[in-house]
Design a protein around this motif. Structure first.
Motif, PDB file in Angstrom:
ATOM      1  N   THR A   1       0.833  -1.200   0.000  1.00  0.00           N
ATOM      2  CA  THR A   1       0.000   0.000   0.000  1.00  0.00           C
ATOM      3  C   THR A   1       0.866   1.246   0.000  1.00  0.00           C
ATOM      4  O   THR A   1       1.942   1.275   0.585  1.00  0.00           O
ATOM      5  N   CYS A   2       0.392   2.284  -0.681  1.00  0.00           N
ATOM      6  CA  CYS A   2       1.104   3.547  -0.739  1.00  0.00           C
ATOM      7  C   CYS A   2       0.103   4.679  -0.939  1.00  0.00           C
ATOM      8  O   CYS A   2      -0.974   4.474  -1.496  1.00  0.00           O
TER       9      CYS A   2
ATOM     10  N   LYS B   1     -13.106   4.000  -4.439  1.00  0.00           N
ATOM     11  CA  LYS B   1     -12.600   2.753  -3.866  1.00  0.00           C
ATOM     12  C   LYS B   1     -12.877   1.597  -4.822  1.00  0.00           C
ATOM     13  O   LYS B   1     -13.982   1.443  -5.327  1.00  0.00           O
TER      14      LYS B   1
ATOM     15  N   LEU C   1      -7.936   2.105  -2.573  1.00  0.00           N
ATOM     16  CA  LEU C   1      -8.533   1.549  -1.359  1.00  0.00           C
ATOM     17  C   LEU C   1      -9.493   2.526  -0.692  1.00  0.00           C
ATOM     18  O   LEU C   1     -10.130   2.184   0.299  1.00  0.00           O
TER      19      LEU C   1
ATOM     20  N   THR D   1      -5.141   5.960  -1.003  1.00  0.00           N
ATOM     21  CA  THR D   1      -4.271   4.820  -0.760  1.00  0.00           C
ATOM     22  C   THR D   1      -4.468   3.847  -1.902  1.00  0.00           C
ATOM     23  O   THR D   1      -5.596   3.522  -2.268  1.00  0.00           O
TER      24      THR D   1
ATOM     25  N   ILE E   1      -3.205   0.011  -3.506  1.00  0.00           N
ATOM     26  CA  ILE E   1      -2.517  -1.260  -3.223  1.00  0.00           C
ATOM     27  C   ILE E   1      -2.047  -1.844  -4.537  1.00  0.00           C
ATOM     28  O   ILE E   1      -2.781  -1.853  -5.534  1.00  0.00           O
ATOM     29  N   ARG E   2      -0.780  -2.308  -4.531  1.00  0.00           N
ATOM     30  CA  ARG E   2      -0.167  -2.938  -5.712  1.00  0.00           C
ATOM     31  C   ARG E   2       0.187  -4.378  -5.391  1.00  0.00           C
ATOM     32  O   ARG E   2       0.428  -4.725  -4.253  1.00  0.00           O
TER      33      ARG E   2
END
Length: 107
Positions: free
Chosen positions: A57-58, A68, A94, A102, A104-105
């Motif tokens: 996550t970043c 989302k 997210l 946020t 997610i990869r």
């Protein structure tokens, strides 16, 4: 003996000024509508080395409203936007947002 190195953040030499949350390409520049290496985690000047998150996550800067669950890709400024091609994307949003979200990869 084989050694496996598993990390979600790489130290990447940066070739241009990059803001935190911006997509980075494989050359250390801003990813401009291309496959990304990851997301720069801190504001970084050209010639410095930056932590670039490649998995997990970043926090990303977005170039338009995202919702989302949207699949995301980099735009011409290295900001993440909703993918228009269902077969190619860099990660999932997210949360909802118009400035940062946020992402997610790696799933």
């Amino acid at each position: 003996m084989n050694t496996i190195c598993n990390t979600d953040v790489l130290s990447v030499p940066i070739i241009e000024d990059i803001k935190a949350g911006t997509a980075v390409n494989f050359s250390g520049g801003i990813a401009k509508t291309e496959k990304i290496l990851g997301i720069c985690e801190v504001d970084t000047n050209a010639g410095d080395v930056a932590p670039v998150r490649v998995l997990g996550t970043c926090i990303v800067t977005v170039g338009a409203n995202v919702v989302k669950g949207d699949k995301l890709v980099a735009n011409a400024e290295g900001k993440m936007i909703k993918a228009t091609n269902e077969e190619y994307y860099e990660g999932y949003a997210l949360d909802d947002g118009s400035e940062t979200v946020t992402m997610i990869r790696g799933i």
